[in-house]
Design a protein around this motif. Structure first.
Motif, PDB file in Angstrom:
ATOM      1  N   PHE A  81       0.758  -1.256  -0.093  1.00 18.89           N
ATOM      2  CA  PHE A  81       0.161  -0.165  -0.057  1.00 18.89           C
ATOM      3  C   PHE A  81       0.837   1.204  -0.089  1.00 18.89           C
ATOM      4  CE2 PHE A  81      -2.557  -3.203   1.791  1.00 18.89           C
ATOM      5  CZ  PHE A  81      -3.864  -2.899   1.200  1.00 18.89           C
ATOM      6  N   ILE A  82       0.831   1.942  -1.328  1.00 22.11           N
ATOM      7  CA  ILE A  82       1.838   3.138  -1.200  1.00 22.11           C
ATOM      8  C   ILE A  82       1.019   4.173  -1.775  1.00 22.11           C
ATOM      9  CG2 ILE A  82       3.893   4.035  -2.338  1.00 22.11           C
ATOM     10  CD1 ILE A  82       4.586   1.649  -0.704  1.00 22.11           C
TER      11      ILE A  82
ATOM     12  N   ALA B  63       4.041  -5.093  -7.024  1.00 22.61           N
ATOM     13  CA  ALA B  63       5.211  -4.463  -6.330  1.00 22.61           C
ATOM     14  C   ALA B  63       6.329  -5.677  -6.032  1.00 22.61           C
ATOM     15  CB  ALA B  63       5.002  -3.213  -5.465  1.00 22.61           C
ATOM     16  N   THR B  64       7.461  -5.465  -6.122  1.00 26.61           N
ATOM     17  CA  THR B  64       8.247  -6.847  -5.429  1.00 26.61           C
ATOM     18  C   THR B  64       9.504  -5.949  -4.806  1.00 26.61           C
ATOM     19  OG1 THR B  64       9.589  -6.922  -7.566  1.00 26.61           O
ATOM     20  CG2 THR B  64       7.792  -8.204  -7.252  1.00 26.61           C
ATOM     21  N   HIS B  65      10.085  -4.850  -4.904  1.00 28.33           N
ATOM     22  CA  HIS B  65      10.904  -4.306  -4.441  1.00 28.33           C
ATOM     23  C   HIS B  65      10.708  -2.801  -4.395  1.00 28.33           C
ATOM     24  CE1 HIS B  65      12.755  -7.766  -5.682  1.00 28.33           C
ATOM     25  NE2 HIS B  65      13.691  -7.918  -4.835  1.00 28.33           N
ATOM     26  N   ARG B  66      11.387  -2.279  -3.337  1.00 32.00           N
ATOM     27  CA  ARG B  66      11.517  -0.774  -2.958  1.00 32.00           C
ATOM     28  C   ARG B  66      12.883  -0.355  -2.974  1.00 32.00           C
ATOM     29  NH1 ARG B  66       8.536   1.726   2.081  1.00 32.00           N
ATOM     30  NH2 ARG B  66       7.377   0.136   1.476  1.00 32.00           N
TER      31      ARG B  66
ATOM     32  N   ILE C 227       9.961   0.364 -13.011  1.00 30.66           N
ATOM     33  CA  ILE C 227       9.790   1.573 -12.007  1.00 30.66           C
ATOM     34  C   ILE C 227       8.214   1.554 -12.158  1.00 30.66           C
ATOM     35  CG2 ILE C 227       9.947   3.911 -11.505  1.00 30.66           C
ATOM     36  CD1 ILE C 227      12.838   3.945 -12.496  1.00 30.66           C
ATOM     37  N   LEU C 228       7.447   1.388 -10.963  1.00 31.71           N
ATOM     38  CA  LEU C 228       5.912   1.725 -10.824  1.00 31.71           C
ATOM     39  C   LEU C 228       5.525   2.964 -10.404  1.00 31.71           C
ATOM     40  CD1 LEU C 228       5.075  -1.916  -9.609  1.00 31.71           C
ATOM     41  CD2 LEU C 228       5.091  -1.219 -11.894  1.00 31.71           C
TER      42      LEU C 228
ATOM     43  N   ILE D 211       9.075   2.403  -6.211  1.00 35.23           N
ATOM     44  CA  ILE D 211       8.341   1.238  -5.973  1.00 35.23           C
ATOM     45  C   ILE D 211       8.450   0.498  -7.289  1.00 35.23           C
ATOM     46  CG2 ILE D 211       6.391  -0.011  -5.452  1.00 35.23           C
ATOM     47  CD1 ILE D 211       7.682   1.802  -3.194  1.00 35.23           C
ATOM     48  N   CYS D 212       9.012  -0.736  -7.519  1.00 38.64           N
ATOM     49  CA  CYS D 212       9.409  -1.586  -8.625  1.00 38.64           C
ATOM     50  C   CYS D 212       8.875  -2.935  -8.832  1.00 38.64           C
ATOM     51  CB  CYS D 212      10.875  -1.552  -8.749  1.00 38.64           C
ATOM     52  SG  CYS D 212      11.599   0.140  -8.742  1.00 38.64           S
TER      53      CYS D 212
END
Length: 114
Positions: A52-53, A61-64, A92-93, A108-109
């Motif tokens: 939740f961003i 999303a898998t990575h920050r 990049i999301l 958020i990627c």
């Protein structure tokens, strides 16, 4: 202030560019940006309950990924990182300026197959 010890992953940021192919056609290719100096990043796996961003759900999303502040990034770019000898690609999301302080940029990627 960014603690230097957390930025331990060397990354390359890429964007699409159009070049001319052998037959005069337009070909989309990936080109490196921001390689001088090479950005260093903190790459954090995201667990299921952290998706939740900005009041949105990011199921893919898998990575920050966090780097020193930049304002030239967009969601059409990707990140290449070498982690433990393996090259990994992240789409990049979402991009945000952490705490609106212009010190750190967080992306958020989603890890992509390559």
């Amino acid at each position: 202030m960014v603690k230097i010890g957390i930025l331990r992953h060397k990354i390359t940021i890429q964007q699409t560019t159009q070049t001319q192919g052998d037959y005069g056609n337009t070909v989309d290719t990936w080109a490196n940006i921001g390689t001088n100096p090479t950005p260093w990043a903190e790459i954090i796996p995201v667990s299921g309950n952290e998706n939740f961003i900005a009041d949105q759900v990011w199921p893919d999303a898998t990575h920050r990924i966090r780097i020193r502040a930049r304002n030239d990034l967009n969601t059409k770019m990707k990140i290449i990182a070498t982690i433990h000898g393996n090259s990994r690609t992240y789409d990049i999301l979402y991009i945000r300026n952490v705490e609106e302080k212009n010190i750190m940029t967080e992306m958020i990627c989603r890890e992509s197959p390559a």
